[in-house]
Design an enzyme around this catalytic site. Structure first.
Site, PDB file in Angstrom:
ATOM      1  N   ARG A  47      35.287  46.926  17.932  1.00 45.56           N
ATOM      2  CA  ARG A  47      36.268  45.938  18.413  1.00 45.56           C
ATOM      3  C   ARG A  47      37.645  46.574  18.406  1.00 45.56           C
ATOM      4  O   ARG A  47      38.484  46.307  19.262  1.00 45.56           O
ATOM      5  CB  ARG A  47      36.265  44.676  17.531  1.00 45.56           C
ATOM      6  CG  ARG A  47      37.408  43.726  17.880  1.00 45.56           C
ATOM      7  CD  ARG A  47      37.310  42.297  17.319  1.00 45.56           C
ATOM      8  NE  ARG A  47      36.617  42.170  16.073  1.00 45.56           N
ATOM      9  CZ  ARG A  47      37.131  42.451  14.867  1.00 45.56           C
ATOM     10  NH1 ARG A  47      38.381  42.873  14.746  1.00 45.56           N
ATOM     11  NH2 ARG A  47      36.410  42.303  13.775  1.00 45.56           N
ATOM     12  N   TYR A  99      49.093  31.411  39.422  1.00 46.31           N
ATOM     13  CA  TYR A  99      47.637  31.252  39.423  1.00 46.31           C
ATOM     14  C   TYR A  99      47.249  30.020  38.595  1.00 46.31           C
ATOM     15  O   TYR A  99      47.779  29.828  37.489  1.00 46.31           O
ATOM     16  CB  TYR A  99      46.978  32.526  38.865  1.00 46.31           C
ATOM     17  CG  TYR A  99      45.531  32.351  38.526  1.00 46.31           C
ATOM     18  CD1 TYR A  99      44.612  31.942  39.494  1.00 46.31           C
ATOM     19  CD2 TYR A  99      45.059  32.568  37.237  1.00 46.31           C
ATOM     20  CE1 TYR A  99      43.272  31.756  39.180  1.00 46.31           C
ATOM     21  CE2 TYR A  99      43.718  32.391  36.923  1.00 46.31           C
ATOM     22  CZ  TYR A  99      42.831  31.979  37.891  1.00 46.31           C
ATOM     23  OH  TYR A  99      41.508  31.797  37.567  1.00 46.31           O
ATOM     24  N   ASP A 171      52.598  39.641  36.647  1.00 46.46           N
ATOM     25  CA  ASP A 171      51.167  39.688  36.950  1.00 46.46           C
ATOM     26  C   ASP A 171      51.044  40.401  38.301  1.00 46.46           C
ATOM     27  O   ASP A 171      51.388  39.846  39.341  1.00 46.46           O
ATOM     28  CB  ASP A 171      50.620  38.257  37.010  1.00 46.46           C
ATOM     29  CG  ASP A 171      49.123  38.222  37.300  1.00 46.46           C
ATOM     30  OD1 ASP A 171      48.597  39.200  37.872  1.00 46.46           O
ATOM     31  OD2 ASP A 171      48.483  37.206  36.975  1.00 46.46           O
ATOM     32  N   LYS A 196      39.810  42.059  39.878  1.00 44.37           N
ATOM     33  CA  LYS A 196      40.143  42.016  41.300  1.00 44.37           C
ATOM     34  C   LYS A 196      40.186  43.428  41.893  1.00 44.37           C
ATOM     35  O   LYS A 196      39.187  44.111  41.878  1.00 44.37           O
ATOM     36  CB  LYS A 196      41.455  41.241  41.472  1.00 44.37           C
ATOM     37  CG  LYS A 196      41.483  39.896  40.733  1.00 44.37           C
ATOM     38  CD  LYS A 196      40.418  38.965  41.246  1.00 44.37           C
ATOM     39  CE  LYS A 196      40.274  37.608  40.582  1.00 44.37           C
ATOM     40  NZ  LYS A 196      40.756  37.308  39.291  1.00 44.37           N
TER      41      LYS A 196
END
Ligand SMILES: Cc1ncc(COP(=O)(O)O)c(C=O)c1O
Length: 381
Positions: A47, A99, A171, A196
């Site tokens: 992790r 968004y 972003d 994306k």
């Protein structure tokens, strides 16, 4: 080294053990230690650190021109961590065309923890000045925005934000680092949904935050480990593989999108075509200045309202009706009912006749043939 070369080599030395040219998928949760505390290369638990993830982080930091990259299990996880570096009570000024998922995180999760959010059309200088005068700890923008493709002058807004002591957070998902590098224009932190364009093949969810501010990067690294929203090794590998071809894919996305936008713009069925590459776009000049090209996203409003939009979306052909964007295949969607449904009741709802396209890299003539059929369906609605 230039962008295309860094995409293939940054953080991606041949594997020291075998010479494998691709960074292996280190599918492990833990690492053997040579005596207590005797970690090999700082590897203690996956992790906290994983070599496939480290390679991805170095590569994406390099593509954004930043000093530090932190990978997360989704774009939303990256955005949450970036906001987590601000104190609760901080005031964040955000672009109103944000968004839907980001709006949901801000309004339904972080606001309850004491963060304060204000929204404004930040393409409007007067609105920006008025909101900044009220004080801000950070300004949050997307550019181009989702789904209205508004373009914000990053260098100008960075200057205004810094003048009141606010950070600029960008972003950069819609542009991709190939088309636009906000850190060079003055931004403090950049995030992506790597789901994306960076991943590019609609087969993996991921996110990244990049900054050159060492203290903020350390805070992000702490949150990445403390909260644990880390990407799996296979997902890091897929995202890194996607990043290698980002430049050539983006060139095709942009070329195809331009043709699609021109056809839409010439159609009598279309009320308005929104594409930063069209001279009619209100911020076309800004886009031309700060972006290498105008991107692969095209939005348009169809005449005849929701009924015409629905008729059009029943005839999609090789365009897939679906959420998301930035993959090699062309996608089309109705933001009001799909990606941006979470804006309902916010006052920022998008028009009902709005359709958003993520233009893929299929042959453009095949894409255009289906666009013509979709427009004919809308005309007959
Ligand atoms: C601009 C933008 N930012 C962030 C996100 C969230 O990314 P993810 O779905 O990887 O969590 C999306 C998702 O569509 C997006 O379009």
């Amino acid at each position: 080294m230039r962008f295309e070369t860094r995409a293939i080599h940054a953080g991606q030395e041949p594997d020291p053990l075998t010479g494998a040219v691709n960074v292996p998928i280190y599918q492990t949760s833990t690492y053997a230690q040579d005596g207590v505390g005797g970690m090999r290369g700082g590897h203690d638990y996956a992790r906290t650190i994983n070599p496939t993830r480290t390679a991805l982080e170095h590569c994406l930091a390099s593509l954004e021109g930043g000093g530090h990259g932190l990978a997360f299990s989704s774009g939303m996880a990256a955005i949450s961590a970036v906001l987590g570096t601000l104190e609760p009570g901080s005031r964040v000024l955000a672009i109103n065309d944000v968004y839907g998922g980001t709006y949901r995180l801000f309004s339904k999760v972080l606001a309850a923890q004491g963060y304060r959010f204000a929204y404004a059309d930040l393409t409007d200088e007067a609105a920006l000045a008025e909101e900044l005068a009220a004080g801000a700890d950070a300004v949050w923008i997307e550019t181009p925005t989702n789904p209205l493709l508004k373009v914000i002058d990053i260098a100008a807004i960075a200057e205004h934000a810094h003048a009141v002591g606010a950070l600029l957070m960008v972003d950069n998902t819609f542009a991709s680092p190939y088309l636009q590098q906000p850190l060079e224009l003055g931004a403090d932190v950049v995030v992506h949904s790597t789901t994306k364009y960076i991943g590019g093949h609609s087969d993996v969810i991921g996110g990244v935050a990049v900054t050159s501010d060492g203290a903020r990067a350390e805070h992000l690294r702490f949150l990445q480990n403390a909260i644990g929203a880390v990407p799996a090794p296979l997902d890091c590998f897929l995202t890194l593989r996607g990043a290698k071809t980002l430049a050539i894919r983006m060139r095709e996305h942009c070329a195809n999108a331009r043709r699609v936008a021109e056809v839409l713009d010439a159609s009598p069925v279309v009320l308005e075509t929104i594409y930063p590459g069209l001279p009619s776009h209100p911020q076309h000049e800004i886009a031309a200045r700060q972006m290498r090209d105008f991107g692969g996203m095209v939005s348009f409003r169809v005449k005849g309202g929701r009924a015409a939009a629905d008729a059009l979306l029943r005839e999609t052909g090789i365009w897939t009706l679906g959420e998301s964007l930035g993959g090699v295949e062309s996608l089309i969607e109705h933001p009001g009912a799909m990606t941006h449904a979470s804006l309902e009741g916010s006052g920022f709802e998008v028009p009902d006749d709005l359709i958003r396209m993520s233009v893929g890299i299929e042959h453009v003539e095949d894409l255009l043939a289906d666009v013509e059929r979709m427009l004919a369906a809308a005309a007959g609605a």
